[in-house]
Design an enzyme around this catalytic site. Structure first.
Site, PDB file in Angstrom:
ATOM      1  N   ASP A   1       0.843  -1.188   0.000  1.00 53.51           N
ATOM      2  CA  ASP A   1       0.000   0.000   0.000  1.00 53.51           C
ATOM      3  C   ASP A   1       0.888   1.252   0.000  1.00 53.51           C
ATOM      4  OD1 ASP A   1      -3.147   0.618   0.533  1.00 53.51           O
ATOM      5  OD2 ASP A   1      -1.935   2.052   1.673  1.00 53.51           O
ATOM      6  N   TRP A   2       0.621   2.241   0.851  1.00 53.66           N
ATOM      7  CA  TRP A   2       1.446   3.447   0.878  1.00 53.66           C
ATOM      8  C   TRP A   2       2.899   3.159   1.272  1.00 53.66           C
ATOM      9  CZ3 TRP A   2       2.042   8.358  -0.507  1.00 53.66           C
ATOM     10  CH2 TRP A   2       0.954   9.010  -1.084  1.00 53.66           C
TER      11      TRP A   2
ATOM     12  N   TRP B   1     -12.803   3.461  -3.394  1.00 53.50           N
ATOM     13  CA  TRP B   1     -12.165   3.602  -2.086  1.00 53.50           C
ATOM     14  C   TRP B   1     -11.881   5.068  -1.780  1.00 53.50           C
ATOM     15  CZ3 TRP B   1     -10.803   3.375   2.620  1.00 53.50           C
ATOM     16  CH2 TRP B   1      -9.614   3.940   3.068  1.00 53.50           C
TER      17      TRP B   1
ATOM     18  N   ASP C   1      -7.292  -9.083  -4.011  1.00 58.93           N
ATOM     19  CA  ASP C   1      -7.216  -7.618  -3.921  1.00 58.93           C
ATOM     20  C   ASP C   1      -7.657  -7.002  -5.241  1.00 58.93           C
ATOM     21  OD1 ASP C   1      -6.661  -4.986  -3.452  1.00 58.93           O
ATOM     22  OD2 ASP C   1      -4.490  -5.221  -3.314  1.00 58.93           O
TER      23      ASP C   1
ATOM     24  N   HIS D   1      -6.303  -7.268   0.159  1.00 58.85           N
ATOM     25  CA  HIS D   1      -5.392  -6.130   0.105  1.00 58.85           C
ATOM     26  C   HIS D   1      -4.410  -6.149   1.272  1.00 58.85           C
ATOM     27  CE1 HIS D   1      -3.931  -2.197  -1.030  1.00 58.85           C
ATOM     28  NE2 HIS D   1      -4.171  -1.750   0.191  1.00 58.85           N
TER      29      HIS D   1
END
Length: 302
Positions: A123-124, A164, A250, A280
């Site tokens: 993710d980030w 999202w 995901d 995810h």
């Protein structure tokens, strides 16, 4: 910069989280400082596995992987991004920028003088960690890319990401624990949901989680897009071994693993994985398997 610090009692007796906290201070870019929390587990002399989480999680996400990696002889460094976990939380949304998050996390690497890094980024954690790999490639030995991207705005991220992003801005109460629960296949217990909510006593603490979806470059002129293009230009020249491990369920990041496999020279010939029955937040669904994958990757690429 106005900041909030989550009271320590919010982190007492969390489910399956026996790790000691560590802290350092970084420049907040406004003549002040921010306290960043990190876990440091395993042999201190070993080359580090740097585990970077994303949105809206914190280092609690790595609790299943850390013991397995440490038992195998690896040091694990798992910071909380600024605005998350036990790290300080800038209270204004505009204080959270892509550039600042890269700088703040880079300061952790430099202060701890980490070298020979195995980066595990999701993710980030990838949007930040991959930029740092391009910025200081001499510190990184190998990269595990998990359910993340390094977007430049030229290609859409897809309908699932758009939904999202819209949800993150419109939902009246941003409930981190329920968001993580929804992004897993195996699902969380109520205690685990509470642990993901622990850093955020109320909505005033959630500037980071609320703002991060808006910081993802969606068009070529967005902040961070040119810096990401520059990072890609470096990455395409690096032979650092790269392994992708994406959760098969995901929908937000579906197909992006192929970008890394095609664009990273060090990805050639690696046993890339689509992890079955993983969403995810694949560290929740397949933590043991991911740890074993990292251990094997380190052995094969030493």
């Amino acid at each position: 910069m106005k900041t909030l610090r989550t009271p320590e009692d919010r982190f007492r007796d969390l489910a399956d989280f026996p790790f000691a906290p560590n802290y350092l201070q970084v420049d907040d870019s406004e003549s002040g400082s921010l306290r960043i929390h990190y876990l440091d587990e395993g042999p201190a002399q070993a080359a580090p596995v740097l585990a970077l989480h994303g949105e809206p999680t914190w280092c609690y996400l790595y609790r299943h992987m850390i013991p397995r990696l440490a038992t195998a002889g690896h040091r694990v460094i798992a910071p909380d991004l600024v605005g998350f976990g036990r790290s300080d939380k800038p209270a204004r949304r505009e204080d959270h920028t892509y550039a600042r998050h890269v700088a703040w996390t880079g300061a952790v690497i430099r202060q701890l003088d980490l070298t020979g890094i195995t980066l595990f980024c999701q993710d980030w954690g990838g949007l930040i960690g991959l930029r740092l790999w391009a910025d200081m490639p001499e510190r990184f030995a190998r990269i595990v890319v998990a359910n993340t991207a390094l977007p430049t705005g030229e290609q859409p991220l897809g309908e699932a990401f758009g939904k999202w992003r819209d949800y993150s801005q419109t939902v009246p109460e941003f409930r981190a624990g329920r968001i993580v629960h929804g992004g897993t296949v195996s699902k969380l217990t109520e205690d685990e949901v509470a642990a993901y909510d622990a850093p955020f006593p109320d909505e005033s603490y959630k500037a980071g989680p609320r703002q991060m979806p808006l910081l993802v470059p969606m068009s070529p002129g967005d902040p961070g897009a040119e810096e990401n293009r520059a990072a890609w230009r470096v990455i395409r020249t690096l032979d650092t071994p790269v392994l992708t491990a994406f959760g098969e369920a995901d929908q937000v990041m579906a197909g992006i693993d192929a970008v890394f496999q095609e664009q990273c020279p060090g990805a050639a010939g690696q046993p890339h994985r689509l992890i079955p029955a993983a969403g995810h937040f694949l560290q929740e669904d397949a933590g043991d398997a991911l740890a074993d994958l990292v251990i094997d990757f380190i052995v094969r690429t030493r």
